[in-house]
Design a protein around this motif. Structure first.
Motif, PDB file in Angstrom:
ATOM      1  N   PHE A 187     -23.168  -8.793  -9.091  1.00  0.00           N
ATOM      2  CA  PHE A 187     -21.830  -9.027  -8.557  1.00  0.00           C
ATOM      3  C   PHE A 187     -21.538  -8.098  -7.390  1.00  0.00           C
ATOM      4  O   PHE A 187     -21.077  -8.536  -6.324  1.00  0.00           O
ATOM      5  CB  PHE A 187     -20.776  -8.848  -9.655  1.00  0.00           C
ATOM      6  N   ILE A 188     -21.776  -6.809  -7.573  1.00  0.00           N
ATOM      7  CA  ILE A 188     -21.493  -5.835  -6.513  1.00  0.00           C
ATOM      8  C   ILE A 188     -22.340  -6.122  -5.280  1.00  0.00           C
ATOM      9  O   ILE A 188     -21.843  -6.080  -4.142  1.00  0.00           O
ATOM     10  CB  ILE A 188     -21.731  -4.400  -7.032  1.00  0.00           C
ATOM     11  N   LYS A 189     -23.597  -6.469  -5.475  1.00  0.00           N
ATOM     12  CA  LYS A 189     -24.484  -6.773  -4.349  1.00  0.00           C
ATOM     13  C   LYS A 189     -23.965  -7.969  -3.553  1.00  0.00           C
ATOM     14  O   LYS A 189     -23.908  -7.928  -2.315  1.00  0.00           O
ATOM     15  CB  LYS A 189     -25.897  -7.055  -4.869  1.00  0.00           C
ATOM     16  N   GLY A 190     -23.559  -9.022  -4.264  1.00  0.00           N
ATOM     17  CA  GLY A 190     -23.057 -10.208  -3.584  1.00  0.00           C
ATOM     18  C   GLY A 190     -21.751  -9.956  -2.857  1.00  0.00           C
ATOM     19  O   GLY A 190     -21.570 -10.374  -1.707  1.00  0.00           O
ATOM     20  N   PHE A 191     -20.848  -9.264  -3.511  1.00  0.00           N
ATOM     21  CA  PHE A 191     -19.542  -8.997  -2.909  1.00  0.00           C
ATOM     22  C   PHE A 191     -19.675  -8.111  -1.686  1.00  0.00           C
ATOM     23  O   PHE A 191     -19.063  -8.376  -0.637  1.00  0.00           O
ATOM     24  CB  PHE A 191     -18.613  -8.354  -3.936  1.00  0.00           C
ATOM     25  N   MET A 192     -20.465  -7.049  -1.794  1.00  0.00           N
ATOM     26  CA  MET A 192     -20.601  -6.122  -0.673  1.00  0.00           C
ATOM     27  C   MET A 192     -21.343  -6.768   0.500  1.00  0.00           C
ATOM     28  O   MET A 192     -21.112  -6.400   1.652  1.00  0.00           O
ATOM     29  CB  MET A 192     -21.316  -4.850  -1.117  1.00  0.00           C
ATOM     30  N   ARG A 193     -22.200  -7.739   0.224  1.00  0.00           N
ATOM     31  CA  ARG A 193     -22.905  -8.410   1.315  1.00  0.00           C
ATOM     32  C   ARG A 193     -21.919  -9.118   2.244  1.00  0.00           C
ATOM     33  O   ARG A 193     -22.073  -9.095   3.465  1.00  0.00           O
ATOM     34  CB  ARG A 193     -23.911  -9.417   0.757  1.00  0.00           C
ATOM     35  N   SER A 194     -20.891  -9.730   1.673  1.00  0.00           N
ATOM     36  CA  SER A 194     -19.939 -10.475   2.502  1.00  0.00           C
ATOM     37  C   SER A 194     -18.706  -9.657   2.876  1.00  0.00           C
ATOM     38  O   SER A 194     -18.093  -9.906   3.918  1.00  0.00           O
ATOM     39  CB  SER A 194     -19.502 -11.761   1.792  1.00  0.00           C
ATOM     40  N   ALA A 195     -18.341  -8.684   2.061  1.00  0.00           N
ATOM     41  CA  ALA A 195     -17.088  -7.952   2.283  1.00  0.00           C
ATOM     42  C   ALA A 195     -17.283  -6.515   2.744  1.00  0.00           C
ATOM     43  O   ALA A 195     -16.335  -5.887   3.213  1.00  0.00           O
ATOM     44  CB  ALA A 195     -16.252  -7.959   0.995  1.00  0.00           C
ATOM     45  N   GLY A 196     -18.484  -6.013   2.622  1.00  0.00           N
ATOM     46  CA  GLY A 196     -18.710  -4.593   2.889  1.00  0.00           C
ATOM     47  C   GLY A 196     -18.400  -4.151   4.305  1.00  0.00           C
ATOM     48  O   GLY A 196     -18.059  -2.983   4.534  1.00  0.00           O
ATOM     49  N   ALA A 197     -18.480  -5.074   5.253  1.00  0.00           N
ATOM     50  CA  ALA A 197     -18.295  -4.684   6.655  1.00  0.00           C
ATOM     51  C   ALA A 197     -16.838  -4.504   7.052  1.00  0.00           C
ATOM     52  O   ALA A 197     -16.551  -3.848   8.056  1.00  0.00           O
ATOM     53  CB  ALA A 197     -18.949  -5.725   7.564  1.00  0.00           C
ATOM     54  N   PHE A 198     -15.901  -5.086   6.288  1.00  0.00           N
ATOM     55  CA  PHE A 198     -14.504  -5.008   6.725  1.00  0.00           C
ATOM     56  C   PHE A 198     -13.590  -4.245   5.767  1.00  0.00           C
ATOM     57  O   PHE A 198     -12.496  -3.845   6.151  1.00  0.00           O
ATOM     58  CB  PHE A 198     -13.920  -6.411   6.948  1.00  0.00           C
ATOM     59  N   ILE A 199     -14.001  -4.041   4.518  1.00  0.00           N
ATOM     60  CA  ILE A 199     -13.103  -3.329   3.607  1.00  0.00           C
ATOM     61  C   ILE A 199     -13.035  -1.851   3.999  1.00  0.00           C
ATOM     62  O   ILE A 199     -13.973  -1.302   4.574  1.00  0.00           O
ATOM     63  CB  ILE A 199     -13.515  -3.483   2.128  1.00  0.00           C
ATOM     64  N   THR A 200     -11.920  -1.237   3.682  1.00  0.00           N
ATOM     65  CA  THR A 200     -11.708   0.152   4.069  1.00  0.00           C
ATOM     66  C   THR A 200     -12.393   1.099   3.078  1.00  0.00           C
ATOM     67  O   THR A 200     -12.751   0.710   1.958  1.00  0.00           O
ATOM     68  CB  THR A 200     -10.213   0.487   4.115  1.00  0.00           C
ATOM     69  N   GLU A 201     -12.549   2.335   3.485  1.00  0.00           N
ATOM     70  CA  GLU A 201     -13.169   3.328   2.597  1.00  0.00           C
ATOM     71  C   GLU A 201     -12.327   3.551   1.346  1.00  0.00           C
ATOM     72  O   GLU A 201     -12.867   3.752   0.251  1.00  0.00           O
ATOM     73  CB  GLU A 201     -13.370   4.646   3.348  1.00  0.00           C
ATOM     74  N   ASN A 202     -11.001   3.511   1.485  1.00  0.00           N
ATOM     75  CA  ASN A 202     -10.131   3.678   0.312  1.00  0.00           C
ATOM     76  C   ASN A 202     -10.295   2.523  -0.668  1.00  0.00           C
ATOM     77  O   ASN A 202     -10.316   2.722  -1.892  1.00  0.00           O
ATOM     78  CB  ASN A 202      -8.672   3.791   0.743  1.00  0.00           C
ATOM     79  N   GLU A 203     -10.406   1.315  -0.148  1.00  0.00           N
ATOM     80  CA  GLU A 203     -10.642   0.164  -1.027  1.00  0.00           C
ATOM     81  C   GLU A 203     -11.994   0.288  -1.720  1.00  0.00           C
ATOM     82  O   GLU A 203     -12.113   0.055  -2.933  1.00  0.00           O
ATOM     83  CB  GLU A 203     -10.597  -1.138  -0.219  1.00  0.00           C
ATOM     84  N   LYS A 204     -12.997   0.639  -0.947  1.00  0.00           N
ATOM     85  CA  LYS A 204     -14.348   0.751  -1.484  1.00  0.00           C
ATOM     86  C   LYS A 204     -14.397   1.764  -2.630  1.00  0.00           C
ATOM     87  O   LYS A 204     -15.028   1.533  -3.666  1.00  0.00           O
ATOM     88  CB  LYS A 204     -15.311   1.165  -0.370  1.00  0.00           C
ATOM     89  N   ALA A 205     -13.714   2.885  -2.443  1.00  0.00           N
ATOM     90  CA  ALA A 205     -13.713   3.934  -3.465  1.00  0.00           C
ATOM     91  C   ALA A 205     -13.055   3.476  -4.761  1.00  0.00           C
ATOM     92  O   ALA A 205     -13.397   3.970  -5.843  1.00  0.00           O
ATOM     93  CB  ALA A 205     -13.008   5.174  -2.930  1.00  0.00           C
TER      94      ALA A 205
END
Length: 356
Positions: free
Chosen positions: A271-289
């Motif tokens: 799940f994390i791999k799939g989500f980060m593949r499409s969303a990782g480039a635009f989400i903020t560091e605070n969201e990611k944390a």
């Protein structure tokens, strides 16, 4: 009950209709290339606002898809307007209807495998990416306080204090209340971050189950996220947390034996791999944390909702046996504990797949 001729005429639909799908909220029918739905106004009390939200986001997504050279006809829902150019039709019996085009040669699934979950998570991330430049504050809040976790806590505390069904004295209820009370300082983390602006207000789907993702029937590749009725302003953390929660528990949502509840790490990584593949480039560091924490938060929130309903006499969620809502609550809260034990592992996964 079939769709009346009055409704069909409003859309110029000639072909007969038959019941379609297994949804629990709206009555759904298919007629040729059209999906016709009777909107449940007991749940969605302001269908005009509901449809306004859907039109705004699908229009935005279609424009993005076309700009990227993707098939907009299959990449999002296409609302069909009435003959007088409205996104819904109010019949003479005051019932509301809407029509969408069928996304052809598509399929959805109720069961989860790591491979399928990877693609579904990619889809949820892509949904967020396509709307990442859309101001979520432009949407109506059609279900007030839906993910207001502190408010859910207040409701639970009130139900526990009133104890109208004399269920609060049970040891298993007391144990869960003690656990929830111990988390009181954490329950407002996302809501407070939204209010302070430290994380952005985005479009939130609010029902990110895997069966709300369509795949191509032949290639099994992701096509579109559907069932947009609960789209509202909020945080992508809510969608991430709920999708993860519903697909990464080793046990069923209403499992009685809490020893079977656990975190499926294979599904979690997919799940994390799939989500980060499409969303990782635009989400903020605070969201990611906050991604791993959001899973715990949403599990606790749902557990509180189940427990509140149990204490108030099972008036909201449908039950099939005595103590069903209590069992659901305990399962969700146990899953929250398991997630908490693995927060460090999940954080490492998020960081690892942020670099892909």
């Amino acid at each position: 009950m079939n769709i009346s001729k009055e409704v069909l005429d409003a859309y110029g639909i000639k072909k007969p209709q038959t019941p379609y799908g297994n949804g629990h909220i709206n009555d759904t029918y298919i007629s040729g290339d059209y999906i016709i739905q009777r909107i449940n106004t007991s749940v969605f009390k302001e269908p005009e606002k509901l449809m306004s939200n859907i039109i705004k986001i699908t229009g935005h997504m279609r424009a993005r898809l076309e700009k990227e050279g993707r098939d907009a006809e299959r990449g999002t829902l296409c609302v069909v307007f009435t003959k007088d150019n409205k996104s819904f039709f109010k019949a003479s019996d005051s019932k509301y209807y809407r029509v969408c085009r069928l996304i052809k040669n598509s399929v959805s699934y109720d069961t989860v495998t790591p491979e399928l979950l990877y693609k579904a998570a990619y889809g949820f991330g892509d949904f967020q990416r396509l709307l990442s430049d859309f101001d979520g504050k432009k949407l109506y809040e059609t279900i007030p306080d839906f993910h207001n976790t502190p408010k859910r806590y207040e409701n639970l505390a009130a139900a526990y204090s009133a104890d109208i069904c004399s269920r609060g004295a049970r040891d298993d209820v007391k144990r869960e209340m003690e656990y929830i009370n111990s988390l009181s300082n954490e329950l407002g983390v996302v809501a407070d971050a939204l209010e302070k602006g430290s994380i952005p207000c985005r479009v939130t789907h609010n029902d990110t189950k895997i069966n709300n993702v369509l795949f191509d029937r032949e290639s099994n590749e992701f096509l579109a996220v559907i069932d947009l009725d609960t789209v509202m302003p909020g945080s992508l953390l809510y969608d991430f947390g709920d999708a993860f929660r519903s697909s990464c528990n080793l046990a069923a949502e209403d499992e009685k034996d809490l020893s079977l509840v656990g975190l499926n790490l294979e599904n979690a990584e997919a799940f994390i791999k799939g989500f980060m593949r499409s969303a990782g480039a635009f989400i903020t560091e605070n969201e990611k944390a906050l991604l791993p924490f959001s899973v715990k938060l949403i599990a606790v929130e749902l557990g509180m909702r189940f427990l509140t309903d149990y204490l108030e006499g099972d008036t909201y969620f449908k039950i099939s046996r005595k103590d069903h809502n209590l069992e659901r609550a305990r399962c969700q809260l146990e899953f929250a504990r398991k997630v908490d034990e693995n927060i460090a592992i999940l954080s490492k996964m998020v960081e690892a797949y942020s670099l892909q």
